[in-house]
Design an enzyme around this catalytic site. Structure first.
Site, short mmCIF file in Angstrom:
data_model
loop_
_atom_site.label_atom_id
_atom_site.label_comp_id
_atom_site.label_asym_id
_atom_site.label_seq_id
_atom_site.Cartn_x
_atom_site.Cartn_y
_atom_site.Cartn_z
N CYS A 90 5.07 6.81 8.63
CA CYS A 90 5.35 5.89 10.03
C CYS A 90 5.65 5.85 11.36
O CYS A 90 6.02 6.70 11.80
CB CYS A 90 7.10 4.98 9.45
SG CYS A 90 7.31 3.12 10.10
N LEU A 91 4.87 4.86 12.11
CA LEU A 91 4.42 5.40 13.46
C LEU A 91 5.78 5.82 14.41
O LEU A 91 6.26 6.06 15.73
CB LEU A 91 3.84 4.46 14.14
CG LEU A 91 2.50 4.62 13.79
CD1 LEU A 91 1.37 3.87 14.23
CD2 LEU A 91 1.57 5.68 13.88
N HIS A 104 4.57 -2.34 3.56
CA HIS A 104 5.77 -1.33 4.64
C HIS A 104 5.79 -2.54 5.30
O HIS A 104 6.99 -2.17 5.84
CB HIS A 104 4.60 -0.18 4.74
CG HIS A 104 5.19 0.87 5.27
ND1 HIS A 104 5.15 1.71 5.18
CD2 HIS A 104 5.59 0.47 6.92
CE1 HIS A 104 6.51 2.88 6.72
NE2 HIS A 104 5.87 1.87 7.63
N GLU A 105 4.58 -2.48 6.01
CA GLU A 105 4.70 -3.17 6.92
C GLU A 105 5.61 -5.15 7.04
O GLU A 105 6.36 -5.10 8.12
CB GLU A 105 3.22 -3.60 7.95
CG GLU A 105 2.41 -2.69 8.52
CD GLU A 105 2.55 -1.90 8.50
OE1 GLU A 105 2.75 -1.79 9.82
OE2 GLU A 105 2.14 -0.71 8.33
N GLN A 158 7.58 -2.90 15.70
CA GLN A 158 7.38 -1.59 16.27
C GLN A 158 7.79 -1.32 17.27
O GLN A 158 7.51 -0.44 18.49
CB GLN A 158 6.94 -0.84 15.23
CG GLN A 158 6.78 -0.66 14.21
CD GLN A 158 5.75 -0.10 13.19
OE1 GLN A 158 5.18 -0.56 12.78
NE2 GLN A 158 5.88 1.20 12.93
N GLY A 201 -1.29 0.90 9.75
CA GLY A 201 -0.45 -0.82 9.85
C GLY A 201 -0.18 -0.75 10.76
O GLY A 201 0.78 0.41 11.50
N HIS A 235 8.67 -4.06 7.87
CA HIS A 235 9.12 -4.16 9.11
C HIS A 235 10.07 -5.35 9.58
O HIS A 235 11.05 -5.61 10.38
CB HIS A 235 8.05 -3.41 10.19
CG HIS A 235 7.97 -1.57 10.12
ND1 HIS A 235 9.18 -0.96 10.85
CD2 HIS A 235 6.92 -1.39 9.91
CE1 HIS A 235 8.93 0.42 10.49
NE2 HIS A 235 7.25 0.34 9.79
ZN ZN Z 1 6.11 1.53 9.57
#
Ligand code: ZN
Length: 182
Positions: A90-91, A132-133, A53, A48, A136
């Protein structure tokens, strides 16, 4: 737009704390950003990715947990049910993993990349990933769920990431200030 190269923002970058704005009309520019976001997500082996991000303020996410790619605009959780707790990475916060309690089932409404209303009933991993997304888009990160013990464990890692993000932002500003850097 195609010239804009999006890159993943790392913890400490203020873009990650900005609240995303609702998209009022879906255009080809949004489709282009969503394509780039999908490409980046797959390249980084993520499941995701959300617009903050990659430094964008339009509310958009991409998700693929192995059940197909979702490209969603203005996604919202409208119903929640049950509880699950998965270890999430998380990226944007590389090297950090936190167990987070979330709803096990969610109903999410959004627009697809053609501006059509969609609703998604999700459970398990897909439900976790969507939540989660969507976090963000509110400027919320996995570290905000960290327990006291978690916080002690990740303190050094976060400080290092923050320092790196600051240096990256500074060097980017320097690069932009003048073509010739001598
Ligand atoms: Zn994330």
């Amino acid at each position: 737009m195609s010239e804009t190269v999006l890159k993943i923002r790392i913890y400490g970058d203020p873009a990650l704390r900005k609240k995303a704005k609702e998209v009022s009309k879906v255009t080809s520019e949004h489709r282009e950003i969503l394509s780039q976001m999908s490409r980046i997500m797959y390249e980084q082996s993520g499941i995701g990715l959300a617009s903050p991000q990659v430094g964008r303020t339009e509310a958009m996410i991409v998700v693929d947990v192995g059940q197909g790619l979702y490209k969603l605009i203005n996604p919202k959780v409208v119903k929640k049910q049950g509880i699950q707790a998965l270890e999430e990475g998380c990226l944007s916060v590389p090297g950090v993993c936190i167990k987070i309690k979330r709803a096990d089932k969610v109903l999410v409404t959004a627009l697809d990349d053609n501006g059509k209303k969609v609703s998604i009933e999700a459970e398990g991993l897909l439900a976790c990933c969507l939540q989660h997304e969507i976090d963000h888009l509110k400027g919320k990160l996995i570290v905000d769920y960290a327990s006291f013990i978690d916080k002690l464990k990740i303190k050094k890692k976060l400080a290092a990431l923050e320092k790196k993000a600051k240096n990256d932002i500074l060097s980017e500003a320097k690069n932009k200030s003048c073509q010739l850097q001598l």
